[in-house]
Structures are given as structure tokens and as C-alpha cells.
Design an enzyme around this catalytic site. Structure first.
Site, PDB file in Angstrom:
ATOM      1  N   SER A 179       3.476   6.551  -5.207  1.00 45.74           N
ATOM      2  CA  SER A 179       2.051   5.561  -4.179  1.00 45.74           C
ATOM      3  C   SER A 179       2.850   4.029  -3.833  1.00 45.74           C
ATOM      4  O   SER A 179       3.374   4.550  -3.363  1.00 45.74           O
ATOM      5  CB  SER A 179       1.049   4.977  -5.023  1.00 45.74           C
ATOM      6  N   ASN A 180       1.724   3.616  -3.175  1.00 50.43           N
ATOM      7  CA  ASN A 180       1.863   2.665  -2.348  1.00 50.43           C
ATOM      8  C   ASN A 180       0.608   1.127  -3.715  1.00 50.43           C
ATOM      9  O   ASN A 180      -0.044   1.587  -3.679  1.00 50.43           O
ATOM     10  CB  ASN A 180       1.868   2.054  -1.147  1.00 50.43           C
ATOM     11  N   PRO A 181       0.622  -0.205  -2.961  1.00 50.57           N
ATOM     12  CA  PRO A 181       0.326  -1.248  -4.084  1.00 50.57           C
ATOM     13  C   PRO A 181      -1.105  -1.441  -3.136  1.00 50.57           C
ATOM     14  O   PRO A 181      -1.482  -2.303  -3.770  1.00 50.57           O
ATOM     15  CB  PRO A 181       1.308  -2.625  -3.413  1.00 50.57           C
TER      16      PRO A 181
END
Ligand code: CTP
Length: 392
Positions: free
Chosen positions: A201-203
């Protein structure tokens, strides 16, 4: 103008004021009643507003002109939070016997009450008549919520959450120029599972998208938010559709785009997925792990054929050749304008309350904006969307 009266929910007024000034860039003057002063010192409100707090009709700080008239003329809106039974009763019956009630009397329907009191007081038929009278006359009124009360009882009477109060205030202040328009907003990250217990995923937190949704809703739009997984509280005034993977997000957007007037694509969509993800946990086997990731579909490209006169706003995260790369994306993905983040800038992009962006339009003009709160940036972006939709 924030009017603070003496109820136990007063402790929430400090963070509300901070949200108004820091998050929305509002210029706020504060009035506290005598009862409010028994609960809290004005110092905290002076610090957050950067101005003296007004506590009386005649004495304390100097002001040129007639104090209550100056304040009610100065304010774009008068927010009373918490609003006790007493101030609601006074306002509904035209009583002006101290600074706050006199300011309300002068400000009229610029005033919004965020009510907080014990259930019995709230349900009292006289109180209900007072509330109806204020609502019928065009005053703003934020109903209290149900839950535990200061008395230890549980029931209706709790002050609404700050974000609900701020959203009502913004709605009261705006002209409603997106009324009748349908705005679709995508928000947050997507998740690509590699096994039942791990994902890529990503932040992204979803905060920017939620803030955009609230800004559009405050202008009267019907807003649908399609969001990836996030811990952030759901946006006020919008329908929320929760998705997880890039494919789920694409399917939801394709379906809802058909009936939308504009799409604000702030989601950080994963570019790669792991198609071989199984139902069992991947076990280590002593050697390194290589995952064969496949490209996900580009959502904006998938819908660009149906753009017509719909407005599309994209976002771009770049760390090098920022402007050139973003201009390419703008044209490739049929956007009307693109909001460009540089996560290397202080206070910008993922996870911050603030953002520092440039906005590029189809003519190629680049507008470099100052560091600002996500709330202020959302207002600015939604303002541009409104202009494009109205052809101005
Ligand atoms: N976007 C999309 N579908 C994807 C990936 C991104 O619609 N599968 C959208 C984003 O929501 C954003 C815009 O495209 O509005 C640009 O996203 P960004 O991640 O900056 O760029 P990419 O096009 O994915 O290119 P790259 O990651 O190579 O920079």
C-alpha cells in the site's frame, strides 16, 4: 465570531477554535459569557485567536465605536458553541441583556447555535418551541447528539462533534453554488494483498479527499466519496463507499462517474497488484522472495472516453521533473487541472494537516501556491471546480 457560553462542553471550544483558525484560516473574535468565565480562562482563547477575548458590554478592553454593533457587523458568521438552554432561550425571545445576546440580536440569521444541555432541558417543550422558532426564522442550529452526558446519564444533549459544527458553519457561510451538482471524490490508498496477512500500500491517509468532499458538500453538492482503507473519521455531508483494492476502486468509480458532474481523483491508487495472492500465508523458505507484480488499470484513463463536459481533477505526486511529468499526466488522463504535490517539501503530501502544491491547467499555466491547510486548499480546489462547471 465565536460565542462561548457556560456549559460543560466548553472544554471542546478550545480545539474548535484551533480548527477554525489553523485548519480553515478563519479570523476569529471570541466572546465569553459570565458563566463561561467560571469554567475556563479566556487566555487559551486569546492564544488561539490571537486577539483579546470580549467578556463584557462596557468594561475590559478598548474598542472604538459601539462594541456590540462593531462585532456583529464585523462577523461573517456568529457561532455559539456550546450554546446553553439559556442563550437559546434568550435569542429565541429577543432578549439582549449582555454582550453575547446583544451581538446575536444585531447579527440575526448570521448566527448558528451548537446546542449542548441535559436531555430534560433539551426535550422541554418550551426549549423545543424556542429551537423551532430560531430555525423557522433562518438561524443556523446544530442539533445535539446522543451519548453519555456530564451528569452520568446517557441521552440526547451532547455537543455535536467539532467537524460537524465546522461543516455546518461552512455550509451556512457558502452560497450553495454547487447545489444540484453531483461530485465524485476518490480518497485514500488502495491495498494489494500478497497473502491473507500482508499487503502492499502507500501512506495516503484519505484526509485530503475527505476535506475536498466536505468543501464540496458545504457548497451544496451531492457528494459521493470512494475511499480506500483509512483510520480518518468519515467525511461529514457525503456518502462514503469503502473499497480496498485498485480494481474495486476502479469498478466503483466507473459506475458512479456516469452520473457525476465532476470527479476529483485524490486517491493514491496502487499501480501494481499481485495476482498470485493465495488464501494461505506465504511461508519463508530460506531464500529471498520475488513477487511478480502486474500493472493495475489506470482509472482516469478507463473513464476518459466518457468525460464529455464533466470536470476531472487529478493529483500528482512527483519527486523529480515535477512540472513536466505532471503536465504529461494532465493531458494523457484528460484532466481539467492537476494538483501537484512534491512530498519532499516540508509539510506537504501524505499524512500532514498542510499541503504545498502547484496547480496546472490545460493551457499549461502553473500556479504555485503557498503552504496551506488541507481545509483551505480544498476550498480553493472546489472553487475552481465550481467555476469550470458554471463555465465562468
Ligand atoms: N490514478 C488513476 N489510476 C491509477 C493510478 C493513478 O486514476 N491506477 C490517478 C491518481 O488518482 C491521480 C493521477 O492518476 O489523480 C496521477 O497519479 P500518480 O500516482 O501521480 O501518477 P501515475 O499516473 O500513477 O504515474 P507514476 O506513478 O508513474 O508517476
Amino acid at each position: 465570531m465565536l460565542g462561548i457560553t457556560g456549559g460543560i462542553a466548553i472544554y471542546k471550544s478550545a480545539s474548535l477554535l484551533r480548527e477554525l483558525t489553523f485548519e480553515h484560516g478563519a479570523d476569529v473574535q471570541v466572546i465569553m459569557t459570565d458563566s463561561a468565565l467560571k469554567f475556563m480562562s479566556p487566555l487559551i482563547f486569546e492564544t488561539f485567536s490571537g486577539k483579546p477575548v470580549w467578556t463584557s458590554m462596557f468594561s475590559d478592553k478598548e474598542m472604538v465605536g459601539v462594541r456590540h454593533v462593531e462585532i456583529s457587523k464585523w462577523a461573517d458568521a456568529v457561532l455559539i458553541s456550546p450554546a446553553t438552554a439559556n442563550i437559546i432561550g434568550k435569542a429565541a425571545n429577543g432578549i439582549a441583556d449582555d454582550l453575547l445576546s446583544t451581538v446575536i440580536s444585531g447579527a440575526g440569521t448570521k448566527t448558528i447555535f451548537a446546542a449542548a444541555m441535559e436531555t430534560g432541558m433539551y426535550e422541554n417543550p418550551i426549549m423545543q418551541q424556542n429551537i423551532k422558532r430560531l430555525k423557522d426564522a433562518g438561524f443556523g442550529f446544530i442539533d445535539p447528539e446522543s451519548g453519555p452526558l456530564a451528569s452520568g446519564e446517557s441521552g440526547v444533549g451532547r455537543l455535536a462533534e467539532s467537524r460537524v459544527i465546522v461543516h455546518s458553519l461552512l455550509t451556512h457561510l457558502k452560497s450553495g453554488r454547487l447545489r444540484g451538482k453531483k461530485i465524485l471524490v476518490s480518497a485514500g490508498p488502495t491495498r494489494e494483498w500478497i497473502d491473507p496477512v500482508r499487503f502492499i500500500s502507500n501512506p495516503s491517509t484519505g484526509r485530503m479527499g475527505f476535506s475536498l468532499a466536505e468543501a464540496a458538500s458545504a457548497e451544496g453538492a451531492d457528494v459521493i466519496v470512494i475511499s480506500g482503507p483509512t483510520e480518518v473519521a468519515s467525511p461529514v455531508g457525503a456518502e462514503l463507499i469503502k473499497v480496498s483494492t485498485a480494481e474495486e476502486m476502479k469498478n466503483a468509480i466507473v459506475e458512479k462517474f456516469a452520473e457525476s458532474d465532476a470527479l476529483v481523483m485524490s486517491a493514491a491508487v496502487g499501480d501494481y497488484t499481485y495476482p498470485e495472492a493465495g488464501s494461505e500465508k506465504l511461508k519463508k523458505n530460506g531464500s529471498d522472495l520475488r513477487l511478480n507484480l502486474k500493472r493495475t488499470d489506470d482509472i482516469l484513463k478507463a473513464i476518459s472516453g466518457d468525460k464529455g463536459d464533466k470536470v476531472i481533477v487529478g493529483f500528482s505526486v512527483e519527486t523529480e521533473n515535477i512540472i513536466e511529468n505532471s503536465k504529461l499526466k494532465l493531458h494523457e488522463k484528460s484532466m481539467d487541472f492537476i494538483v501537484v504535490n512534491n512530498p519532499k517539501e516540508n509539510g506537504a503530501a501524505f499524512g500532514h494537516d498542510t499541503n504545498k502544491v502547484s496547480i496546472i491547467d490545460r493551457k499549461g499555466s502553473v500556479e504555485e501556491l503557498e503552504l496551506m491547510s488541507k481545509g483551505e486548499l480544498s476550498t480553493l480546489i472546489i472553487d475552481k471546480v465550481s467555476k469550470l462547471l458554471s463555465g465562468s
